[in-house]
Scaffold this active site. Structure first.
Site, PDB file in Angstrom:
ATOM      1  N   ASP A  15       0.433   5.282 -39.826  1.00  0.00           N
ATOM      2  CA  ASP A  15       1.041   5.209 -38.624  1.00  0.00           C
ATOM      3  C   ASP A  15       2.253   5.760 -38.611  1.00  0.00           C
ATOM      4  OD1 ASP A  15       1.217   4.461 -36.017  1.00  0.00           O
ATOM      5  OD2 ASP A  15       1.418   2.525 -36.336  1.00  0.00           O
ATOM      6  N   ARG A  28       4.524  15.364 -30.137  1.00  0.00           N
ATOM      7  CA  ARG A  28       3.515  14.516 -31.156  1.00  0.00           C
ATOM      8  C   ARG A  28       2.655  15.115 -32.014  1.00  0.00           C
ATOM      9  NH1 ARG A  28       3.176   9.306 -30.073  1.00  0.00           N
ATOM     10  NH2 ARG A  28       0.784   9.253 -30.710  1.00  0.00           N
ATOM     11  N   HIS A  32       1.415  14.864 -36.351  1.00  0.00           N
ATOM     12  CA  HIS A  32       0.001  14.755 -36.853  1.00  0.00           C
ATOM     13  C   HIS A  32      -0.178  15.954 -37.983  1.00  0.00           C
ATOM     14  CE1 HIS A  32      -0.887  11.557 -34.293  1.00  0.00           C
ATOM     15  NE2 HIS A  32      -1.003  12.407 -33.179  1.00  0.00           N
ATOM     16  N   SER A  60      -8.910   5.700 -34.453  1.00  0.00           N
ATOM     17  CA  SER A  60      -9.793   4.275 -34.080  1.00  0.00           C
ATOM     18  C   SER A  60     -10.514   4.385 -32.976  1.00  0.00           C
ATOM     19  CB  SER A  60      -8.692   3.362 -34.236  1.00  0.00           C
ATOM     20  OG  SER A  60      -8.028   3.676 -32.694  1.00  0.00           O
ATOM     21  N   LEU A 126     -12.538  10.538 -57.773  1.00  0.00           N
ATOM     22  CA  LEU A 126     -12.064   9.558 -56.424  1.00  0.00           C
ATOM     23  C   LEU A 126     -12.859   9.540 -55.368  1.00  0.00           C
ATOM     24  CD1 LEU A 126      -9.646   7.945 -55.082  1.00  0.00           C
ATOM     25  CD2 LEU A 126      -8.754  10.164 -54.560  1.00  0.00           C
TER      26      LEU A 126
HETATM   27  C1  FPP Z   1      -1.160   7.393 -36.091  1.00  0.00           C
HETATM   28  O1  FPP Z   1       0.158   7.878 -35.669  1.00  0.00           O
HETATM   29  C2  FPP Z   1      -1.766   8.680 -36.526  1.00  0.00           C
HETATM   30  C3  FPP Z   1      -2.921   8.871 -35.926  1.00  0.00           C
HETATM   31  C4  FPP Z   1      -3.540   8.023 -34.892  1.00  0.00           C
HETATM   32  C5  FPP Z   1      -3.739   9.903 -36.442  1.00  0.00           C
HETATM   33  C6  FPP Z   1      -3.839  10.159 -37.913  1.00  0.00           C
HETATM   34  C7  FPP Z   1      -4.249  11.620 -38.382  1.00  0.00           C
HETATM   35  C8  FPP Z   1      -3.730  12.164 -39.385  1.00  0.00           C
HETATM   36  C9  FPP Z   1      -2.570  11.726 -40.371  1.00  0.00           C
HETATM   37  C10 FPP Z   1      -3.946  13.466 -39.499  1.00  0.00           C
HETATM   38  C11 FPP Z   1      -5.079  14.040 -40.325  1.00  0.00           C
HETATM   39  C12 FPP Z   1      -5.867  13.160 -41.091  1.00  0.00           C
HETATM   40  C13 FPP Z   1      -6.911  13.523 -41.917  1.00  0.00           C
HETATM   41  C14 FPP Z   1      -7.820  12.593 -42.533  1.00  0.00           C
HETATM   42  C15 FPP Z   1      -7.227  14.791 -42.109  1.00  0.00           C
HETATM   43  P1  FPP Z   1       0.799   7.445 -34.280  1.00  0.00           P
HETATM   44  O2  FPP Z   1       0.315   8.746 -33.508  1.00  0.00           O
HETATM   45  O3  FPP Z   1       0.037   6.218 -33.696  1.00  0.00           O
HETATM   46  O4  FPP Z   1       2.131   7.620 -34.406  1.00  0.00           O
HETATM   47  P2  FPP Z   1       3.282   6.542 -33.300  1.00  0.00           P
HETATM   48  O5  FPP Z   1       2.773   5.425 -33.538  1.00  0.00           O
HETATM   49  O6  FPP Z   1       4.539   6.986 -34.057  1.00  0.00           O
HETATM   50  O7  FPP Z   1       3.136   7.326 -31.974  1.00  0.00           O
END
Ligand code: FPP
Length: 244
Positions: A15, A28, A32, A60, A126
């Protein structure tokens, strides 16, 4: 009773990507993108420490509600990451699995997922699990559906349904349960991630935003875990007797 100091299975909610980007006046989606680097680093650390399983919450069931542009960007990121990384993971004897309801993803992404899983299926190192369109409540519901069908078909009777049987129908039933749960960015919630499987996991929350999660942060989480005493409802004295 498991009192070893290294977790066998680590489950992570990655997160803080959006906030990481905002702090830098970036869109944003750049957060990612930076998050992918942290994924790579985490996988490297897990392999180095001989952790057996790492499960990463990538998307999610609720994330579809985000702005369409962000959802599309994330989908593209998953496709390109799978295309790029699957071979590298394979070379490192890493097995890749995806959990969640993948039918909602594009055909292209579903194909990439199946291809990556197939390529790495026999690897013995792993296990990296990507939770995509996953929700803990969905997981329990699909386990219940499977059991209900078995009752309908006369394979089992409803009296036979208990916690152990439900567990056998959940995602990752063949793997050890998560010993350590990590959530970055200071949020202290489980957010519908593996809610059944996390029943006895040690919870670790850090202020660190996901793109900043690196080997040092990983080490801090492991250190915190190694200091915990896992009692599974027993007393400390009982544990000491068991381990004597
Ligand atoms: C949460 O941060 C993150 C996500 C919803 C996406 C997670 C995805 C990645 C880390 C990219 C790559 C993953 C793989 C497996 C290749 P947020 O957007 O909710 O952040 P915020 O709470 O600060 O808005």
């Amino acid at each position: 009773m498991n009192t070893t100091s290294l977790p066998r299975h680590i489950a992570i909610i990655m997160d803080g990507n959006g906030r990481w980007a905002k702090l830098r006046n970036l869109p944003r989606v750049m957060g990612h993108r930076a998050g992918v680097k942290a994924v790579r680093e985490t996988i490297r650390c897990c392999a180095e420490k001989k952790i057996e399983v790492v499960t990463l919450f990538a998307f999610s069931s609720e994330n579809w509600q985000r702005p369409q542009t962000e959802v599309s960007y994330l989908m593209e990121l998953f496709v390109s990451a799978l295309q790029r990384e699957a071979k590298k993971l394979h070379q490192q004897n890493i097995q890749l699995r995806i959990i969640g309801d993948r039918l909602r993803f594009s055909e292209k992404l579903q194909k990439q997922m199946a291809k990556a899983e197939e390529l790495t299926a026999k690897n013995t190192g792993l296990i990296v699990v990507i939770a995509a369109n996953y929700g803990g409540q969905w997981d329990i519901a699909q386990a219940c559906q499977t059991l209900a069908k078995e009752v309908e078909q006369g394979v089992i009777t409803s009296d036979e349904i208990n916690a152990s049987l439900i567990q056998t129908k959940l995602a990752l039933a063949d793997l050890p349960l998560p010993d350590l749960f990590i959530r970055t960015s200071g949020e202290m919630r489980i957010s519908n991630f593996m809610i059944w499987q996390l029943a006895y996991s040690e919870l670790y929350f850090t202020e660190c935003l996901w793109p900043d999660f690196n080997a040092l942060e990983f080490e801090k989480a492991l250190n915190s875990y190694s200091l915990r005493e896992r009692r599974y409802g027993c007393t400390s004295e009982q544990l000491r007797t068991d381990n004597a």
